[in-house]
Design an enzyme around this catalytic site. Structure first.
Site: not given
Ligand code: SAM
Length: 298
Positions: A97, A265, A99
């Site tokens: 990633s 989840c 970011n």
């Protein structure tokens, strides 16, 4: 080496939403994996996340001589904590990633963060210890055959074995599929595998153990599915509390998707369709050739 799991593009679609958005529900340290709860209802998410990071500091016996490699380092919380409490000499983190890479580069210039898959990582100084928390779920894709999945996992443990010194410790935390694989074309699975975490599919416990066995002794295994249910609950409550700010940062559709995905989840962990495993492995001196004869096919 081929990456059968999530590509950089797939990782970016999930993790490069907005750092500020993630901070709103993960908390200040931005730890995006299951916390370690000790029991009392009064315990905060931050305390439980710190307890998880400290668990791995202890399990890996981290000290000032260590060079720790974090495979899938997220926003850098594990490496920062290891530097802070164990004074590790060197910290290397891998992420796909941009970011996260940029965040760590701003946070702590003494963390060597690299935008590279472990499959392509070539360390100029090998690590003395390795940790990987919440990344293993990305190492194979939906639709991979059992042989392909095992091949990818064997490649991971083989790589870790090559990098570590004899007796070197590896801490691994991953979600595992604990329900029937034949349900993998269910609507719930495709929601996770196509919409939430593209190109990713968690392992089964048996796959992790089979792939690790030729290369590592198993030192400890904790099975903590209920800790992930509680973590998702805490993230969801944070997101609900910060809904307006989150919507400004990421848009209404994204916030809605996350609220649904976190609730799904919680259901998965409550029903034991998913579980959470924390392994501590110790590197074998030599790979077990007899066991590897099976793994060698991969
Ligand atoms: C759920 S986040 C966990 C981050 C962190 N360990 C934590 O506990 O907060 C998954 C991480 O795995 C990384 N990742 C996924 N596949 C990877 C690969 N093949 N090589 C290196 N990192 C990978 C992602 O970039 C991301 O940083």
């Amino acid at each position: 080496m081929t990456n059968l799991g999530a590509s950089q593009d797939a990782i970016s679609r999930h993790y490069d939403v907005s750092d500020e958005y993630y901070r709103l529900f993960l908390g200040e340290a931005m730890v995006y994996s299951c916390a370690l709860w000790s029991g009392p209802d009064t315990e905060s998410l931050e305390e439980a996340q710190t307890a998880k990071l400290d668990y791995f500091v202890r399990q890996l016996e981290l000290n000032a001589d260590d060079h720790l490699l974090d495979i899938g380092c997220g926003w850098g919380a594990m490496l920062s904590r290891a530097r802070q409490v164990a004074g590790i000499r060197r910290a290397t983190g891998l992420t796909l990633s941009t970011n996260q890479r940029d965040h760590i580069a701003r946070l702590d210039t003494r963390i060597d963060v690299r935008l590279v898959a472990w499959q392509d990582h070539e360390p100029e100084e090998p690590p003395s210890k390795i940790v990987s928390i919440g990344a293993f779920e990305h190492f194979v894709s939906p639709g991979n055959s059992r042989e392909q999945r095992l091949a990818a996992y064997v490649a991971f443990f083989r790589r870790c074995h090559e990098w570590l010194p004899p007796g070197g410790l590896l801490g691994l935390q991953t979600i595992g599929q604990d329900g029937a694989m034949e349900n993998s074309d269910s609507r719930m699975s495709s929601f996770f595998e196509e919409t939430v975490f593209p190109e990713s599919s968690p392992p089964r416990l048996s796959e992790v153990l089979e792939a690790a066995d030729p290369f590592f002794h198993l030192g400890e295994l904790r099975i903590d599915g209920d800790h992930y249910r509680r973590t998702c609950d805490a993230w969801r409550e944070n997101l609900k509390r910060n809904r307006i700010a989150a919507t400004d940062l990421a848009g209404e559709a994204t916030v809605k998707l996350y609220l649904i995905y976190l609730r799904a989840c919680m259901f998965q962990f409550r029903m034991l369709y998913s579980n959470l495993y924390r392994f501590t492995f110790e590197r074998r001196k030599e790979p077990l050739t007899t066991v590897l004869a099976g793994a060698g096919r991969y």
